[in-house]
Design a protein around this motif. Sequence first.
Motif, PDB file in Angstrom:
ATOM      1  N   ASP B  22       0.818  -1.222   0.000  1.00 35.02           N
ATOM      2  CA  ASP B  22       0.000   0.000   0.000  1.00 35.02           C
ATOM      3  C   ASP B  22       0.853   1.274   0.000  1.00 35.02           C
ATOM      4  O   ASP B  22       0.321   2.384   0.021  1.00 35.02           O
ATOM      5  N   GLY B  23       2.174   1.104  -0.005  1.00 35.25           N
ATOM      6  CA  GLY B  23       3.065   2.257  -0.093  1.00 35.25           C
ATOM      7  C   GLY B  23       3.133   3.095   1.172  1.00 35.25           C
ATOM      8  O   GLY B  23       3.660   4.203   1.158  1.00 35.25           O
ATOM      9  N   SER B  24       2.603   2.567   2.300  1.00 35.07           N
ATOM     10  CA  SER B  24       2.578   3.373   3.521  1.00 35.07           C
ATOM     11  C   SER B  24       3.928   3.374   4.253  1.00 35.07           C
ATOM     12  O   SER B  24       4.225   4.270   5.016  1.00 35.07           O
ATOM     13  N   PHE B  25       4.736   2.355   4.036  1.00 36.00           N
ATOM     14  CA  PHE B  25       6.060   2.274   4.659  1.00 36.00           C
ATOM     15  C   PHE B  25       6.871   1.240   3.894  1.00 36.00           C
ATOM     16  O   PHE B  25       6.503   0.875   2.781  1.00 36.00           O
ATOM     17  N   ILE B  26       7.978   0.763   4.507  1.00 39.80           N
ATOM     18  CA  ILE B  26       8.738  -0.298   3.847  1.00 39.80           C
ATOM     19  C   ILE B  26       8.460  -1.614   4.558  1.00 39.80           C
ATOM     20  O   ILE B  26       8.054  -1.633   5.719  1.00 39.80           O
ATOM     21  N   GLU B  27       8.690  -2.723   3.841  1.00 36.73           N
ATOM     22  CA  GLU B  27       8.543  -4.047   4.445  1.00 36.73           C
ATOM     23  C   GLU B  27       9.620  -4.203   5.523  1.00 36.73           C
ATOM     24  O   GLU B  27      10.806  -4.043   5.241  1.00 36.73           O
ATOM     25  N   THR B  28       9.197  -4.485   6.759  1.00 41.39           N
ATOM     26  CA  THR B  28      10.191  -4.594   7.828  1.00 41.39           C
ATOM     27  C   THR B  28      10.386  -6.035   8.305  1.00 41.39           C
ATOM     28  O   THR B  28      11.326  -6.330   9.019  1.00 41.39           O
ATOM     29  N   ALA B  29       9.469  -6.933   7.877  1.00 43.73           N
ATOM     30  CA  ALA B  29       9.489  -8.296   8.421  1.00 43.73           C
ATOM     31  C   ALA B  29      10.814  -9.018   8.176  1.00 43.73           C
ATOM     32  O   ALA B  29      11.326  -9.690   9.062  1.00 43.73           O
ATOM     33  N   SER B  30      11.382  -8.851   6.962  1.00 46.57           N
ATOM     34  CA  SER B  30      12.569  -9.651   6.644  1.00 46.57           C
ATOM     35  C   SER B  30      13.867  -8.859   6.846  1.00 46.57           C
ATOM     36  O   SER B  30      14.940  -9.315   6.482  1.00 46.57           O
ATOM     37  N   ILE B  31      13.758  -7.686   7.447  1.00 45.36           N
ATOM     38  CA  ILE B  31      14.955  -6.857   7.610  1.00 45.36           C
ATOM     39  C   ILE B  31      15.822  -7.363   8.751  1.00 45.36           C
ATOM     40  O   ILE B  31      15.329  -7.751   9.805  1.00 45.36           O
ATOM     41  N   LYS B  32      17.132  -7.359   8.522  1.00 43.08           N
ATOM     42  CA  LYS B  32      18.060  -7.643   9.613  1.00 43.08           C
ATOM     43  C   LYS B  32      18.454  -6.284  10.177  1.00 43.08           C
ATOM     44  O   LYS B  32      18.929  -5.411   9.454  1.00 43.08           O
ATOM     45  N   TRP B  33      18.211  -6.090  11.482  1.00 40.98           N
ATOM     46  CA  TRP B  33      18.455  -4.783  12.087  1.00 40.98           C
ATOM     47  C   TRP B  33      19.837  -4.742  12.712  1.00 40.98           C
ATOM     48  O   TRP B  33      20.274  -5.698  13.335  1.00 40.98           O
ATOM     49  N   ILE B  34      20.496  -3.624  12.572  1.00 36.14           N
ATOM     50  CA  ILE B  34      21.809  -3.431  13.204  1.00 36.14           C
ATOM     51  C   ILE B  34      21.804  -2.085  13.937  1.00 36.14           C
ATOM     52  O   ILE B  34      20.928  -1.250  13.698  1.00 36.14           O
TER      53      ILE B  34
END
Lengths: 378, 262
Positions: B22-34
Amino acid sequence: MDFALTSEQREIRELALKFARNEMIPLAQEYDEKGTFPTEIFKKAWELGLINVCIPAEYGGPGFTGLDGVIIGESLAYGCMGMNTSFMANDLALLPIVIGGTDEQKKKFLTPFTQEFKIASFCLTEPGNGSDAGGIKTSIKDGGDHWIINGEKMWITNAGYADLFVVYGTIDVTLKHKGISAVIVDAKTAGIVLGKKEDKMGHRSSDTRGVRFNNVKVPKENMLGKPGEGWAIAMSTLDHSRPLVASSALGGAQRALDLSIQYAKERIQFGVPIAKHQAVQFMIAEMGMKIEASRLLVHKAAWMCDQGIKNTEVASYAKAFASDSCMQITTDAVQIYGGYGYSKEYPVEKLMRDAKLIQIYEGTSQIQRLVMSRELLK
Amino acid sequence: MNIFVCVKQVPDTETKIIPTSDGSFIETASIKWIMNPYDEYAVEQALLIKTTIPEANVTVVRVGSVKDTEALRTAMAMGADEASHVAAGDNLDSYSIAKALKGAIEKTGRKPDIILAGKQAIDDDCLQVPQILAEMFNLPSVSVIVGFEMNGTTVKVKREVEGGALEVYEIATPVVLACNKGLNTPRYASLPGIMKAKKKPLAQLSLADVGVTDADRRVKYSGFKLPPEKPAGKKFDATDAAKQKDVVAQVVGLLRTEAKVL
C-alpha cells in the motif's frame, strides 16, 4: 521443538561473524600464501572470549554449551578455515582435561588459559597411526615419582606455538586400547623436539608439525584418569569435538555459497548474469540444500552432547556430511567462478584447498562411516 | 557524571528495501536490524569517557520497534551500564523521536552531562535528531565531531567543515554531541560482555510514558516508492562524417526535451 537460536546465541554469532569479516577475511589470503601463523588475530579473538569456549564457568571459562561452541566455530571458519583450525585446536587439546580431569587438574591447567593468552596442542596421531588410533606406540613408563614419555607424534596442530601438550601414549603396547593413557605436558619440559613446519595444501596459516618426545619426564599428577583410561577419554572427546570440526566445514561452505551468489549475479555471459542460467542456479540450489542439512546435523549433534544424550552416531553424520558437502560446495564455487576461480586472485580456490582437510582430520569421512555403520548394526 | 547515548536500530546496509504494497512504509518483516553505524562511535566515545571517569554512568536510549532490543543489548555488551527502550513504530519523524528520547532520559531521574548520538541514521538520513534534542533540552550542540577531549566540566571537540578544515569548540557541559566516523574505533562486544549484558537493567517505556502523542508528528509520510528504474542508455552512431551534423542535432534535441539538462 524449536529451531530458533536464543537472542544471546544470535548476538554471539553476530560478534563472531563481525570478527571474521573485519579481522580474518582481509588477511586470510595473504596468510595462506605465506603460511603465516595468525598470532595477533588469535590473541584478539581470545581477548573477545571467542577461544577456549569449552572451559566451564567454574574454572573461569564462559560457561557455554556445545551448541554455542559450534555457532562460534561456524562463524570463525567463515572468516578462514585455516586460522580456525588453530583456534579450534585449543578446544581440542583442552577438552580431554574438561572431560577426564580432576578438579585440581582443571584448576591448574584450564584456568590459566582464561587468564592469559595461551596455546595448546592435542597429540594423538603418530607417523604410523592415524585412523588406527588404538595402535599408538608412544610409551608412557612409570619412572617412580614421574612418568617418562618416549615416542613420535605427527600432524600436531599449533605444535610450534604450544604452551601445553595433551599427549596420548600407551603404558603397554600389548594391551592395545586398554593401555592408552593421556598426560598433560608442559611444552617447556626437556626432551621435546619439534619437527619442521609442514608445507600443506590448505590450512596453511595453521602450524602443523611432528613432535618427538625423548625421555620427557612428567609429574605423576599430570595423568588424566588412571593409566589405561585414555581411550575412553579420547572417545568421549571426539563426541564433543566432531560437531565442532563439522561446524568449521559449515562455515567454509557458507562462505563459498555467499561468494558464489555474489559472483553469479555479477558475471555476465550470453548477455545475462550467469545466475540466470539454470546450470548455475542448480549448483547454487544444491549448495544451499547441503548447507541447511549440514547445519541441522551439526546443531543436533552439539545439542545431544549438551543434553547428555549419546551422540556418537549423529556426531559422525554431522562430521562426514558437513565436510563432504563443504568439499562439493567449494569445488562448485570454483566451477561457478570458472577460470577466475582457479586463480589465486580470487578467494574460492583457497576454500577448495581448505575443505579437503576437513574430510581427513578428526576422523576421515571413511572412518565416520565406519562409526555410523557400527552404531547402526550393533 | 551521567552520559546518555541515543542509538537507533537501522536496516543492515545490505538490505534490499521494498515498499509495502500500500506504499505506507517499507517491508520490515525480513529486515536484519543493526545498530546505526554512526551510533557505534557515540557508544564508544561514552565508554572511552568512562575509562577515565570510572564513576560515570552510561545509559543507552532507543526509540523504535519492540521486536528487537539488540542494539541496546549490544551497547550494554560493549560496556554501557543500562538502557531505556521506548516502544514505537519504525516510521516516527525526527521531532517525535527527539521528544521521546528526551522523555526517556528524564524518566531516569538523572541530569545529563553529556548526550552523545550518531550524526545521522543511515536509514532515513535526516541528520536532525541530535539538534532537535539539544533545542528541547536548551543545551548547546555540535554535530559531525571527529575529535573529543574532556577537561573537567568542559569538552573540546573538533568538527569537520567543507574543504577538510577542522573547527574546534570548547563547550561547558551539559552538551549534546553528534559523532562522525573517524572519532574513534568502536570496540567489539566481547562474549563475557554479552553474558553480563543480560543482567543489566533495561527499562521498557511506551510513547505515552514519555509524553509523545500523534499530535507531536511534524512530518507525515505521503508514500514510499522505489525510484524509477534507470532506462537503458542511448547510443548514437557518428562515424559517418556526412551524418554527424544530424546526429549532433538529435543529441542536443534529446538533451533539451528528454533529459532536460540544457
